[in-house]
Design an enzyme around this catalytic site. Structure first.
Site, PDB file in Angstrom:
ATOM      1  CE  LYS A  77     -79.916  83.303 113.836  1.00  0.00           C
ATOM      2  NZ  LYS A  77     -80.783  82.183 114.278  1.00  0.00           N
ATOM      3  CB  SER A 152     -82.401  83.878 117.242  1.00  0.00           C
ATOM      4  OG  SER A 152     -81.995  82.668 116.627  1.00  0.00           O
ATOM      5  CB  SER A 176     -84.201  80.511 116.054  1.00  0.00           C
ATOM      6  OG  SER A 176     -84.141  80.744 117.435  1.00  0.00           O
TER       7      SER A 176
END
Length: 475
Positions: A77, A152, A176
């Site tokens: 990520k 996210s 997220s």
């Protein structure tokens, strides 16, 4: 014959172990998938084909096959740092930044035998529950590219759902992992605070943020969780200085066996109900009803429950969310102008907070944590909708008005942040589809350290609903 990306991560791992495929061959397959699909979906912000192929060769020759993720591709990520790979944190402020050292989670996944293919898309500093930044194309939902993938960990979810990765790590500070998993029809697991040694959450403000897996199946999520948790040559340091209760795995066995009968609570109330009007879409209620019916058919105890009213949660969480942005390294007008409006608003509000206000907010959330665990303690797990609404269109969130943006995020996903505050584990399961073939999921909240029970319950439901067979149109 099935394509490699149609196999589960566990099936791919078994094929790697038998020599049917090689790490290099699997990496080449996924790099080709990324080249074909990612330009229209926005899953990756950086792809590293040369480094991935070199890493695959190293795994094949120098990493023991006993490593739990041996030869399996994943993506970092874009909120994590890998030495030598650009890390933008979703922000223009970090354009061109290339770290010289890696985060401990990156080192842990490497020690587990995984092969990174690049950095997956994330919103600016991971502050929002959608993945639409000014530095990259929006993360588009593979089920309908006009819709967002959530956030996210939106890029990670897109990559897995579209078959560009077998699974992917994400991070979860308010939902997220679970939000994009629900939006994209995946399994998403937020571990207990303290479960993952390289991301315990204890070093984060209010203990909110922990890493966890996104995957197509429960077993695949457990496989990646084991790679994050089990000791296998990663940096030792504090590896066993902090543990969540309930053992340290392996969790794959719980997901494969899928055994046990449990007492389940069913809840549609949230910690935000006293501050916002939370309306549940019919599709969210239908998904919950389907999960309840399936679990009842499996012989689990089912009991309706609701949270006690508490008007202290919303202002305290808002304070902590704003305070978390106060440390963004933007000083002066020029640097602040590089931030997106929402981030700039959050940072400024956070810097206006007094130490007393933050201290009181943290104390309030600590009281809430104990209260929530007490209220849910008579259940082995508690079932809620994953999201209150169907996946949101690209551009739906207000990019300029921070207050309205915050309210939109709460109304879309009211059931996730309270789990982070309490440090509990939770798993999202893709139980249903709307008439438009959009995924709709449910969330199971576990006891402290209760990942094994969540994985067992998820495996039982998966065997009845077979969501692993569903494919978005792009696949």
């Amino acid at each position: 014959m099935a394509e490699l990306h149609d196999l589960t991560a566990l099936e791919q791992w078994q094929a790697l172990q038998s020599g049917e495929i090689s790490p290099g061959g699997l990496v080449d397959h996924y790099l080709a998938r990324i080249a074909e699909l990612d330009p229209g979906l926005g899953a990756f912000v950086t792809v590293t084909p040369d480094a991935a192929r070199a890493r695959a060769a190293t795994v094949e020759t120098s990493v023991p096959r006993t490593a739990p993720l041996w030869g399996l591709p994943f993506g970092d990520k874009d909120l994590t740092m890998r030495a030598g790979v650009p890390a933008g944190f979703g922000s223009r402020l970090f354009s061109g930044f290339v770290p010289e050292s890696s985060d401990e989670l990156v080192e842990t996944l490497d020690a587990a035998g995984g092969v990174s293919l690049g950095q997956t898309n994330a919103p600016e500093f991971g502050l929002s529950s959608y993945t639409e930044s000014l530095v990259a194309a929006p993360a588009r939902n593979p089920w309908n590219p006009e819709l967002g993938a959530g956030g996210s960990s939106g890029g990670a979810a897109v990559a897995v759902a579209a078959g560009m990765l077998p699974f992917a790590p994400g991070s979860d500070g308010g939902g997220s992992i679970r939000i994009p998993a629900a939006a994209c029809g995946l399994v998403g697991l937020k571990p207990s605070r303290g479960r993952v040694p390289s991301g315990s959450g204890i070093d984060k403000l209010a203990g909110l943020v922990v890493p966890g897996p996104l995957a197509r199946t429960v077993a695949d999520a457990a496989l990646l969780l084991d790679g994050m948790v089990l000791p296998h040559g990663a940096p030792a340091g504090h590896r066993f200085a902090l543990r969540a209760p309930g053992g340290d795995g392996p969790f794959l066995a719980s997901a494969v066996r899928g055994e046990g009968r449990y007492q389940l609570g069913v809840m549609t109330s949230s910690a935000w109900d006293d501050a916002y009007d939370i309306d549940l879409a019919p599709e969210a209620l239908a998904a919950l009803e389907r999960a309840v019916g399936e679990f009842a058919g499996l012989g689990h105890g089912i009991e309706q429950t609701a949270l006690e009213p508490d008007d202290s949660y919303a202002p305290a969480f808002r304070t902590v969310w704003q305070a978390g942005a106060a440390s963004i390294p933007a000083e002066g007008g020029e640097q602040e102008d590089m931030l997106e409006p929402l981030t700039r608003w959050l940072m400024r509000r956070g810097r206006e907070l007094s130490a007393r206000a933050l201290s009181e907010a943290l104390a309030t959330l600590a009281v809430f944590e104990r209260s929530l665990i007490r209220q849910l303690s008579r259940f082995d797990a508690v079932l809620t909708p994953a999201l209150a609404l169907t996946p949101r269109p690209i551009g739906w969130y207000d990019a300029e008005d921070g207050e309205r943006n915050f309210a939109q995020q709460v109304r879309y996903t009211p059931f996730t942040s309270m789990v982070n505050v309490s440090g509990l584990p939770a798993i999202v399961l893709p139980v249903d589809e709307t008439e438009e073939r959009l995924p709709m999921g449910v969330q199971l909240i576990g006891r402290p350290g209760g990942e094994a029970a969540l994985l067992a319950l998820g495996a039982q439901l998966e065997r009845r609903l077979h969501w692993e067979r569903r494919r978005p149109p792009v696949r």
